[in-house]
Design a protein around this motif. Structure first.
Motif, PDB file in Angstrom:
ATOM      1  N   UNK A 158      -9.553   1.508   3.455  1.00 21.17           N
ATOM      2  CA  UNK A 158     -10.396   1.338   2.267  1.00 21.17           C
ATOM      3  C   UNK A 158      -9.620   1.684   0.994  1.00 21.17           C
ATOM      4  N   UNK A 159      -8.792   2.714   1.070  1.00 12.69           N
ATOM      5  CA  UNK A 159      -7.954   3.080  -0.077  1.00 12.69           C
ATOM      6  C   UNK A 159      -7.016   1.935  -0.423  1.00 12.69           C
ATOM      7  N   UNK A 160      -6.441   1.304   0.614  1.00 12.73           N
ATOM      8  CA  UNK A 160      -5.538   0.178   0.382  1.00 12.73           C
ATOM      9  C   UNK A 160      -6.258  -0.956  -0.340  1.00 12.73           C
ATOM     10  N   UNK A 161      -7.427  -1.329   0.156  1.00 12.97           N
ATOM     11  CA  UNK A 161      -8.162  -2.450  -0.444  1.00 12.97           C
ATOM     12  C   UNK A 161      -8.598  -2.133  -1.872  1.00 12.97           C
ATOM     13  N   UNK A 162      -9.050  -0.917  -2.119  1.00 16.45           N
ATOM     14  CA  UNK A 162      -9.470  -0.539  -3.465  1.00 16.45           C
ATOM     15  C   UNK A 162      -8.298  -0.611  -4.444  1.00 16.45           C
ATOM     16  N   UNK A 163      -7.145  -0.126  -4.005  1.00 18.53           N
ATOM     17  CA  UNK A 163      -5.984  -0.131  -4.894  1.00 18.53           C
ATOM     18  C   UNK A 163      -5.458  -1.543  -5.130  1.00 18.53           C
ATOM     19  N   UNK A 164      -5.512  -2.382  -4.100  1.00 15.79           N
ATOM     20  CA  UNK A 164      -5.090  -3.771  -4.292  1.00 15.79           C
ATOM     21  C   UNK A 164      -5.987  -4.451  -5.323  1.00 15.79           C
ATOM     22  N   UNK A 165      -7.291  -4.218  -5.224  1.00 17.08           N
ATOM     23  CA  UNK A 165      -8.242  -4.822  -6.155  1.00 17.08           C
ATOM     24  C   UNK A 165      -8.019  -4.312  -7.584  1.00 17.08           C
ATOM     25  N   UNK A 166      -7.906  -3.007  -7.745  1.00 17.55           N
ATOM     26  CA  UNK A 166      -7.754  -2.430  -9.075  1.00 17.55           C
ATOM     27  C   UNK A 166      -6.414  -2.799  -9.699  1.00 17.55           C
ATOM     28  N   UNK A 167      -5.338  -2.691  -8.926  1.00 22.06           N
ATOM     29  CA  UNK A 167      -4.022  -2.993  -9.477  1.00 22.06           C
ATOM     30  C   UNK A 167      -3.879  -4.474  -9.807  1.00 22.06           C
TER      31      UNK A 167
END
Length: 746
Positions: A725-734
């Motif tokens: 979930x951390x990976x997906x959130x960071x991909x979306x935000x970045x």
């Protein structure tokens, strides 16, 4: 008269050394141990590993003493077996690679294990009495089978159920003891093995027990069939029949497709040898024809795996195809070999990202030897065993049955083996006793007394009442088929590299040569053979003392001293870290101790000491990714505490270490995730996004692989749901941030 007396003394020395070696082999065949003799095991196993190593060292020293005893001018010449030069070449290659291996301690210890098998083979080939050699080796092999069969039945009826019940009552306790995080792939794999109800005897897994059973089944079957032809006593036929059925049951209990395949292959070869013999043709045609076909099949399968990253034949063969693919890539990149027992350190670099397991061996003995010792080392060790077998075909053994040697030598060996088990197995198998003395006595009887009694009882009884006549031609066929079946099985497994199995294999090969040898043995005398014997003995003696025994003794003692201080004393920790200049493990454990101590008292100097230890570990094991992960962890802790050169510099160091770890293990998503988070802290969003995407890609590849192998199981995340979930959130935000930045620039 004096010459005869000295010759008799040399023969006694040979029997003593051979008997000692075989007794130690009996201990190794009936004691659970890690592969090789230097697996990096939990802390409590360090003294046990030292004792296992000392058994190998003592066997090699016994072999050296025998060689030194033959240097007298009146001693009989060396009985040539055809394997001497290849064995010396292999030993030289293995020794040379120890200096270039990434983890030199593992290379030294595993090389000594393989060399000990070659030494046992050499000792057995010096036995001139075929009947005596047959009695001794068969007593060892069949006695070990009896012990493992009894233990297998016990596991089937009781012990495995107790382990499962204990796990279900308190799973957290077992998982914590094994350092397994709940809800991860490690927990799934542990439960998968636990509930498979594996029957493994006194081996690390069922495949290893199956390999021993395959090796022993065909000689037992040959003796059983010969007993009918020779019209042996009913008692003899009954004993051999029961034994053959029990060994076959061991194969069934192993529940291994590889074992069943090897059993069928051995039976085909067994039948072909007798058919060719009945037709008046040499059975060597059958053996070498099938052996050539088998080798061609293995090479074809390896090529297929190298091209397709898989093997046909279901899930188990699919994952082996992944191992082989990585092994072929490793061999292509290290044609001269990575060093004994160093496959496990190089494998992560070549491992497919979606592969579920990080293994220590490619599950193919040919590819394993090639990866460890290179093409030359592989050719040398194969020649050391194949050339004597080839030579044995020049003389078909006597087809007439001869009265077997007196049972007394075999009984003495059985007694020595049983005594060694009673003395050594309590030292090699750690047992936690309770306050209940009755329960302790029962546990000691089951764990230590019962196996020794079974070994002695069956070996003695079979030698006295079972094997009364020996048809060497049939026994030779049985040994050939047993060796072939073991090798067939180990084209898709690595059970042959368990120390006990490798010694049993070497003993069987030695016996095969002895019973096939011409009556007039070719002896070699002169200065050159004695020079080779002296130099070989001196090199082995120096190697085991200065590169194995002394460093292992220092490591054990300094470790125990550090443990007494609960790893709090700097002087004790430093002595332990520097105890073995060939091993990265003491530095690794010392660094972990400093990290633990830092978390307890937040003393910043402990981080500097931990950094020094992990740097030392990285220098001593250049192929491992683990020290770089630890160094990155230390750098991030330093950044959090704002010490050293400042937070930004520490984060830059952490990123550099993550890069080094990724170079060694590119397919581990968690490293990419940690690297991405560190880059994000430094404000390098574009690079961080790339690493987040790499971590996600690896995780998705794994999930697809998991569904393929376990379609009916609930999906397991290797990296963990929270981290994904951390990976997906960071991909979306970045991604959004970088897009806005791009639009702003425009």
């Amino acid at each position: 008269m004096a010459a005869k007396k000295k010759k008799k003394t040399t023969k006694k020395m040979l029997l003593l050394c051979c008997g000692f070696f075989l007794a130690m082999a009996g201990v190794r065949l009936t004691t659970v141990e890690a592969l090789g003799i230097n697996r990096i095991d939990p802390i409590s196993d360090i003294p046990v590993n030292f004792r296992f190593l000392m058994i190998t060292v003592s066997c090699l020293i016994a072999f050296c003493i025998y060689l030194f005893s033959r240097l007298r001018s009146s001693s009989p010449g060396w009985a040539k077996n055809g394997s001497e030069i290849p064995a010396l070449i292999f030993a030289a290659i293995a020794g040379l690679l120890c200096f270039f291996a990434s983890e030199k301690r593992a290379a030294v210890n595993h090389s000594l294990m393989l060399i000990s098998g070659l030494c046992l083979f050499q000792l057995i080939t010096q036995l001139e009495d075929r009947k005596l050699a047959s009695k001794l080796i068969l007593a060892l092999l069949f006695g070990a089978c009896a012990v493992n069969f009894a233990e297998g039945i016990f596991q089937l009826s009781q012990s495995n159920e107790y382990i499962i019940k204990a796990y279900e009552e308190n799973p957290q306790a077992q998982l914590e003891a094994l350092s397994i995080t709940p809800g991860t792939l490690d927990e799934f794999m542990y439960e998968h093995r636990l509930y498979s109800n594996e029957i493994k005897g006194f081996f690390t897994n069922s495949n290893a027990m199956g390999s021993l059973a395959l090796l022993c089944f065909f000689p037992s079957l040959a003796l059983f069939l010969s007993s009918f032809r020779e019209k042996s006593e009913a008692k003899s036929r009954l004993l051999l029949g029961v034994q053959t059925i029990c060994i076959l049951a061991m194969v069934v209990l192993a529940s291994s497709k590889g074992c069943f395949l090897a059993l069928i292959g051995g039976l085909v070869l067994f039948g072909a040898c007798f058919l060719f013999k009945a037709a008046g043709r040499k059975k060597s045609l059958a053996f070498w024809g099938i052996a050539a076909a088998g080798l061609l099949a293995v090479l074809t399968a390896a090529a297929y795996a190298g091209l397709n990253q898989t093997l046909p034949g279901g899930g188990s063969m699919h994952v082996r195809g992944q191992y082989w693919f990585a092994g072929v890539r490793m061999l292509a990149d290290n044609i001269w070999g990575v060093g004994a027992d160093n496959f496990r350190f190089f494998y992560p670099h070549f491992k497919l990202p979606e592969a579920m397991e990080t293994v220590t061996d490619p599950h193919n003995f040919i590819l394993s030897l090639a990866c460890q010792f290179g093409i030359l080392g592989l050719a040398a060790i194969l020649a050391a065993y194949v050339l004597p077998i080839w030579k044995s075909f020049k003389n078909d053994s006597d087809n007439q049955s001869l009265q077997a040697e007196s049972y007394k030598p075999a009984a003495l060996l059985a007694g020595a083996g049983a005594l060694a088990m009673i003395i050594l197995r309590p030292l090699l198998i750690p047992v936690q006793y309770s306050e209940n003395s009755g329960a302790n006595s029962y546990a000691a009887a089951i764990m230590f007394i019962f196996p020794a009694v079974v070994f002695f009882g069956w070996a003695f009884f079979l030698s006295k009442h079972g094997v009364k006549k020996l048809n060497f031609s049939n026994l030779k066929t049985g040994l050939l088929c047993g060796i072939a079946a073991l090798l067939i099985h180990n084209t898709i497994d690595f059970a042959i590299f368990e120390t006990g199995n490798f010694l049993a294999f070497s003993a069987a090969c030695g016996l095969l040569f002895v019973i096939s040898r011409q009556q007039k043995t070719e002896h070699v005398k002169g200065l050159i053979p004695k020079t080779l014997m002296f130099s070989s003995a001196a090199a082995i003696m120096a190697g085991v003392i200065f590169f194995a025994a002394i460093p292992a003794w220092k490591m054990k003692n300094t470790f125990l001293a550090a443990m007494q201080t609960r790893f709090q004393n700097d002087a004790a920790l430093n002595r332990f870290a520097n105890s073995d200049p060939l091993s990265s493990w003491p530095a690794s454990l010392t660094g972990k101790a400093y990290l633990r101590n830092f978390r307890e008292n937040q003393n910043e100097k402990l981080l500097e000491k931990a950094e020094q230890m992990f740097t030392k570990q990285a220098m001593l094991n250049r192929a491992s990714f683990k020290p770089y992960l630890r160094l990155a962890e230390v750098s991030e802790l330093q950044a959090e505490n704002s010490i050293s050169r400042g937070k930004k510099d520490n984060l830059k160091d952490a990123c550099s270490y993550y890069q080094m770890a990724i170079m060694r293990y590119p397919g581990k998503g968690e490293i990419h995730l940690k690297y991405a988070l560190a880059l994000k802290k430094l404000g390098k969003d574009e690079q961080a996004l790339r690493e987040f995407k790499a971590a996600k890609k690896i995780e998705l590849m794994f999930r697809e692989e998991f569904r393929r192998n376990y379609p009916e199981e609930e999906l397991i995340s290797r990296i963990g749901k929270e981290k994904f979930n951390i990976i997906e959130e960071n991909i979306s935000k970045l991604s959004e941030t970088l897009e806005l930045s791009t639009e702003t620039d425009k």
